[in-house]
Design a protein around this motif. Sequence first.
Motif, short mmCIF file in Angstrom:
data_model
loop_
_atom_site.label_atom_id
_atom_site.label_comp_id
_atom_site.label_asym_id
_atom_site.label_seq_id
_atom_site.Cartn_x
_atom_site.Cartn_y
_atom_site.Cartn_z
N ILE A 23 11.33 0.93 -6.22
CA ILE A 23 11.93 -0.39 -6.20
C ILE A 23 10.79 -1.37 -6.49
CG2 ILE A 23 13.25 -2.07 -4.86
CD1 ILE A 23 14.16 0.28 -3.08
N PRO A 24 10.73 -1.98 -7.69
CA PRO A 24 9.53 -2.70 -8.14
C PRO A 24 9.44 -4.14 -7.63
CG PRO A 24 11.16 -2.71 -9.89
CD PRO A 24 11.78 -1.93 -8.74
N LEU A 25 9.25 -4.28 -6.33
CA LEU A 25 9.22 -5.63 -5.74
C LEU A 25 7.93 -6.38 -6.06
CD1 LEU A 25 10.75 -4.93 -2.20
CD2 LEU A 25 11.90 -5.64 -4.31
N SER A 26 6.87 -5.67 -6.48
CA SER A 26 5.59 -6.34 -6.74
C SER A 26 5.56 -7.01 -8.10
CB SER A 26 4.44 -5.33 -6.64
OG SER A 26 4.52 -4.38 -7.70
N THR A 27 6.41 -6.59 -9.02
CA THR A 27 6.35 -7.10 -10.40
C THR A 27 7.65 -7.73 -10.89
OG1 THR A 27 6.93 -4.89 -11.23
CG2 THR A 27 4.57 -5.43 -11.06
N ASP A 28 8.76 -7.40 -10.27
CA ASP A 28 10.07 -7.86 -10.74
C ASP A 28 10.57 -8.99 -9.83
OD1 ASP A 28 12.78 -8.19 -11.41
OD2 ASP A 28 12.98 -6.08 -11.99
N THR A 29 10.45 -10.23 -10.31
CA THR A 29 10.84 -11.38 -9.48
C THR A 29 12.35 -11.39 -9.23
OG1 THR A 29 10.98 -12.76 -11.48
CG2 THR A 29 8.91 -12.80 -10.24
N GLY A 30 13.11 -10.86 -10.18
CA GLY A 30 14.55 -10.77 -9.97
C GLY A 30 14.88 -9.85 -8.81
N LYS A 31 14.18 -8.71 -8.73
CA LYS A 31 14.37 -7.79 -7.62
C LYS A 31 13.94 -8.42 -6.30
CE LYS A 31 16.08 -3.96 -9.23
NZ LYS A 31 17.47 -3.65 -8.87
N GLN A 32 12.85 -9.17 -6.32
CA GLN A 32 12.40 -9.84 -5.11
C GLN A 32 13.49 -10.74 -4.54
OE1 GLN A 32 8.75 -11.92 -5.91
NE2 GLN A 32 7.61 -10.05 -6.44
N LYS A 33 14.12 -11.53 -5.40
CA LYS A 33 15.19 -12.43 -4.95
C LYS A 33 16.40 -11.64 -4.45
CE LYS A 33 13.88 -16.12 -8.17
NZ LYS A 33 14.30 -16.92 -9.35
N GLU A 34 16.67 -10.53 -5.12
CA GLU A 34 17.82 -9.69 -4.77
C GLU A 34 17.66 -9.06 -3.39
OE1 GLU A 34 20.10 -5.78 -6.70
OE2 GLU A 34 18.55 -6.85 -7.83
N LYS A 46 9.54 1.44 10.62
CA LYS A 46 9.00 0.08 10.46
C LYS A 46 10.13 -0.82 9.99
CE LYS A 46 5.37 -2.39 7.86
NZ LYS A 46 4.98 -3.25 8.98
N VAL A 47 10.50 -1.77 10.82
CA VAL A 47 11.62 -2.65 10.51
C VAL A 47 11.20 -3.74 9.52
CG1 VAL A 47 13.32 -4.25 11.47
CG2 VAL A 47 12.64 -2.23 12.77
N ASP A 48 9.97 -4.24 9.65
CA ASP A 48 9.50 -5.35 8.82
C ASP A 48 8.96 -4.81 7.50
OD1 ASP A 48 8.74 -7.80 7.96
OD2 ASP A 48 6.88 -7.89 9.12
N ILE A 49 9.82 -4.74 6.49
CA ILE A 49 9.44 -4.24 5.17
C ILE A 49 9.00 -5.43 4.31
CG2 ILE A 49 10.22 -2.97 3.13
CD1 ILE A 49 12.33 -1.65 4.88
N HIS A 50 7.83 -5.32 3.68
CA HIS A 50 7.26 -6.44 2.92
C HIS A 50 8.09 -6.69 1.67
CE1 HIS A 50 4.35 -9.05 0.97
NE2 HIS A 50 3.70 -9.11 2.11
N PRO A 51 8.46 -7.96 1.38
CA PRO A 51 9.38 -8.25 0.28
C PRO A 51 8.72 -8.31 -1.10
CG PRO A 51 8.83 -10.27 1.44
CD PRO A 51 8.17 -9.16 2.20
N SER A 52 7.40 -8.18 -1.19
CA SER A 52 6.76 -8.25 -2.51
C SER A 52 5.83 -7.08 -2.77
CB SER A 52 5.99 -9.58 -2.66
OG SER A 52 4.99 -9.68 -1.66
N ARG A 53 6.09 -5.96 -2.12
CA ARG A 53 5.36 -4.72 -2.40
C ARG A 53 6.35 -3.65 -2.79
NH1 ARG A 53 2.14 -5.10 3.15
NH2 ARG A 53 0.70 -6.80 2.66
#
Length: 265
Positions: A84-95, A152-159
């Motif tokens: 899940i490419p949260l570090s590079t895909d800004t659309g995925k980050q928002k999603e 781990k409940v707190d998953i980082h949204p941009s990694r």
Amino acid sequence: MISRQVFLKFRTANNVPKFFTPLFQNRLFSSGISTDPDTLVDKMVSSTFSHVARCQPDSFSTQEKMSKVLAPRTIDHSYRKFVIPLSTDTGKQKEYLSAAGSVRLGKILEDLDHMAVHVAYVHNSDGGSLDEPMTLPRTIVTASVKRIDLNKVDIHPSRDIIIDGQVTYAGTSSMQVCLRLFQNDESGNLNHLLKAEFIMVSRDPIDGTKSVRVHGLTARTPDEAETMHKAKEHFRRLGNPGQPTMEEFRVIHDIRSLKFENFIF
């Protein structure tokens, strides 16, 4: 679609039941995180839909569906890993971003469900690839979520998040799929976020009330044999639940006591 039978339980990273053999642990850590388009989670979803769309329900006679020999698979036959490419895909980050600034658990559950279906289809495809046809025409659906263990409940949204899994038990028309999630921390260390076990069933694409046989599973190592035996015992208990044990009463009590205010779906 995910069943409502979801069991969430908190555990520390050092107290997670083993269900992946060292072979798959080594494969995960040696290959690292890749952003190749074929390894992204969207590719996993689209390849599953394409595989199902190519299904030809009338390509086998009733007799062939009953008599065709389905060779047993190994556990590594169905192993898959996606990112899940949260570090590079800004659309995925928002999603995936929650109002609390973490990752939406509902999106993670959706990805787990898609991944379980994908792995189950791989287990039952020719050549271990969804580019190849199904060995028998079938529709695979989620019967239930056996359990989900959150480390781990707190998953980082941009990694980036790694999701991997494989079939760890196969009966006549049902399967158990085991999945994991991983994410790098601020130091670059890969942390185990989550483990899940899904129960999948194979159905006739024309008449969903009829089951369709799946490929069996064969163990190549003692670890794999132990994993398959535990899953088989679970299926046996499902068929003959008997009287709840004291441990099961304790688990029910813990579930009732579990508070979900930290989760945003």
